[in-house]
Design an enzyme around this catalytic site. Structure first.
Site, PDB file in Angstrom:
ATOM      1  N   HIS A  19      -1.324 -11.098   5.638  1.00 44.29           N
ATOM      2  CA  HIS A  19       0.034 -11.642   5.466  1.00 44.29           C
ATOM      3  C   HIS A  19       0.203 -12.283   4.091  1.00 44.29           C
ATOM      4  O   HIS A  19       0.930 -13.253   3.939  1.00 44.29           O
ATOM      5  CB  HIS A  19       0.381 -12.628   6.588  1.00 44.29           C
ATOM      6  CG  HIS A  19       0.523 -11.931   7.914  1.00 44.29           C
ATOM      7  ND1 HIS A  19       1.683 -11.325   8.306  1.00 44.29           N
ATOM      8  CD2 HIS A  19      -0.382 -11.692   8.889  1.00 44.29           C
ATOM      9  CE1 HIS A  19       1.501 -10.759   9.487  1.00 44.29           C
ATOM     10  NE2 HIS A  19       0.254 -10.958   9.862  1.00 44.29           N
ATOM     11  N   ASP A  21       0.541 -10.089   1.194  1.00 43.11           N
ATOM     12  CA  ASP A  21       1.195  -9.195   0.223  1.00 43.11           C
ATOM     13  C   ASP A  21       2.676  -9.483   0.067  1.00 43.11           C
ATOM     14  O   ASP A  21       3.249  -9.235  -0.983  1.00 43.11           O
ATOM     15  CB  ASP A  21       0.915  -7.710   0.522  1.00 43.11           C
ATOM     16  CG  ASP A  21       1.358  -7.257   1.896  1.00 43.11           C
ATOM     17  OD1 ASP A  21       1.764  -8.109   2.722  1.00 43.11           O
ATOM     18  OD2 ASP A  21       1.311  -6.037   2.156  1.00 43.11           O
ATOM     19  N   SER A 110      -0.760   3.362   9.649  1.00 39.32           N
ATOM     20  CA  SER A 110      -0.289   4.727   9.884  1.00 39.32           C
ATOM     21  C   SER A 110       1.105   4.935   9.282  1.00 39.32           C
ATOM     22  O   SER A 110       1.417   6.024   8.805  1.00 39.32           O
ATOM     23  CB  SER A 110      -0.273   5.044  11.383  1.00 39.32           C
ATOM     24  OG  SER A 110       0.498   4.098  12.062  1.00 39.32           O
ATOM     25  N   ASP A 155      -0.217  -1.691   1.924  1.00 40.39           N
ATOM     26  CA  ASP A 155      -0.577  -0.449   2.624  1.00 40.39           C
ATOM     27  C   ASP A 155      -0.336   0.785   1.760  1.00 40.39           C
ATOM     28  O   ASP A 155      -1.160   1.697   1.702  1.00 40.39           O
ATOM     29  CB  ASP A 155       0.231  -0.328   3.927  1.00 40.39           C
ATOM     30  CG  ASP A 155      -0.054  -1.483   4.865  1.00 40.39           C
ATOM     31  OD1 ASP A 155      -1.012  -2.238   4.600  1.00 40.39           O
ATOM     32  OD2 ASP A 155       0.688  -1.636   5.854  1.00 40.39           O
TER      33      ASP A 155
HETATM   34  C1  GLA Z   1       1.421  -5.024   7.900  1.00 35.13           C
HETATM   35  C2  GLA Z   1       2.251  -4.813   6.646  1.00 35.13           C
HETATM   36  C3  GLA Z   1       1.430  -5.146   5.404  1.00 35.13           C
HETATM   37  C4  GLA Z   1       0.828  -6.547   5.509  1.00 35.13           C
HETATM   38  C5  GLA Z   1       0.062  -6.688   6.828  1.00 35.13           C
HETATM   39  C6  GLA Z   1      -0.475  -8.087   7.046  1.00 35.13           C
HETATM   40  O1  GLA Z   1       0.388  -4.103   7.959  1.00 35.13           O
HETATM   41  O2  GLA Z   1       2.676  -3.475   6.567  1.00 35.13           O
HETATM   42  O3  GLA Z   1       2.237  -5.018   4.266  1.00 35.13           O
HETATM   43  O4  GLA Z   1       1.828  -7.531   5.377  1.00 35.13           O
HETATM   44  O5  GLA Z   1       0.901  -6.351   7.923  1.00 35.13           O
HETATM   45  O6  GLA Z   1      -1.469  -8.401   6.125  1.00 35.13           O
END
Ligand code: GLA
Length: 344
Positions: A19, A21, A110, A155
């Site tokens: 949490h 990014d 995914s 991601d």
């Molecule tokens: C999800 C979001 C990411 C990131 C994570 C938590 O996967 O897509 O961008 O915020 O939660 O680290």
């Protein structure tokens, strides 16, 4: 596939920096050897767009528009829409096949993999080129602006710049990154709790809004600018806000310490940081579940160096750091105590 243009993209496991990014902090994802494959071809027998998913055993007929379908295919629809908009193309008469061995809804990214593989297939079909940094932005925009899930850029970045034997240390404020080679003596094992999470339900967006509200209250651009929680913060924030801020601020420090530990091959320290991260996600950020907590406890009691939930939380999977020679014994131990566990 004959006549088809193909795109492939891999998933990731996040080792540290959960949490962060969307708070402009530092994260350490590692690409995993499971991917989504998208095949696209022109088909004059179809008017609009046909999307076929082997995994869902489903066929969807749609058109390229702003309108969401509110299901898995939105990442594909959003990719078509934003790609068409960027190049001013009228996208129609397309047949799209999606195949994946990357599990959905367990926190291994995914959604980003579907998006990046769709975009790659479209770039190939339309003979266009894009820089990786712009592909990250375009894929992120599909998730943020079309689907409406407010995660950060981790991601998409991991899917495009990541590696399977090097952890990616990414500073999401500058997008500067390093790849760190990992020792072959240790394994980051992913264990799925069997409880799926759905991010489109708004839980991630709420956390993001909360963080924004807290930074406004503290008059900072983002929470990761701060090094610690002080008396002023304790005075102006509610208890719940203080907990969220503490998670973000100290998790960012764990990511930076984690990078040093990995560079020094100090897996003991890295493992300790992972468990601290999990505890913070459980107690302060409050995104864990009893199943994830149990899996973390089981792994650590068996002899993992550390474990944490991976991805957004709210269900899904954990990642545990274990000596390679102990992996099979750990798996047996977990199955005895948590029969629904699945290993990736
Ligand atoms: C999800 C979001 C990411 C990131 C994570 C938590 O996967 O897509 O961008 O915020 O939660 O680290």
């Amino acid at each position: 596939m004959s006549n088809f243009s193909d795109g492939e993209a891999f998933g990731r496991v996040n080792l540290m920096g959960e949490h962060l990014d969307y708070n402009q902090g530092c994260v350490i994802p590692l690409q995993i050897n499971k991917s989504v494959n998208v095949h696209v071809k022109k088909d004059s027998t179809i008017e609009g767009i046909k999307i076929r998913s082997e995994n869902f055993d489903q066929e969807i007929f749609t058109s390229v528009s702003k309108k969401k379908l509110n299901d898995w295919a939105d990442f594909i629809k959003g990719s078509l829409y934003l790609f068409g908009k960027k190049y001013n193309l009228n996208i129609c008469q397309l047949c799209i096949e999606v195949k994946s061995n990357l599990p959905i809804g367990i926190g291994v990214s995914s959604s980003a993999a579907v998006t990046v593989s769709t975009l790659r297939a479209l770039y190939s079909l339309y003979n266009k080129e894009i820089k990786n940094s712009e592909l990250v932005e375009l894929a992120h925009s599909v998730e943020k602006d079309f689907v409406g899930v407010a995660g950060g850029v981790m991601d998409q970045f991991a899917s495009i710049y990541g590696s399977q034997n090097q952890a990616l240390f990414l500073d999401t404020k500058s997008n500067n990154y390093d790849l760190i080679k990992l020792s072959e003596e240790y394994v980051f094992l992913i264990i799925d709790s069997g409880k799926q999470r759905i991010l489109t339900d708004g839980s991630l967006n709420l956390k993001k809004e909360y963080c924004k509200k807290i930074s406004n209250k503290l008059n900072v651009e983002n929470l990761c600018i701060l090094d610690e929680v002080d008396d002023h913060h304790r005075k102006v924030l509610t208890n719940e806000e203080l907990d969220l801020a503490k998670h973000v601020i100290y998790e960012n420090q764990r990511s930076k310490l984690g990078k040093i530990a990995l560079l020094e091959n100090d897996f003991k320290t890295f493992g300790t940081l992972m468990t601290q991260s999990h505890n913070s996600l459980r107690d302060l950020y409050r995104v864990s579940t009893s199943e994830l907590d149990l899996l973390v406890e089981l792994c650590n009691s068996f002899g993992s160096l550390g474990s944490k939930l991976t991805g957004a939380g709210f269900g899904g999977a954990i990642v545990t750091l274990i000596k390679k020679e102990l992996v099979e014994d750990l798996k047996m131990f977990i199955v005895e105590n948590y029969p629904n566990a699945k290993f990736l």
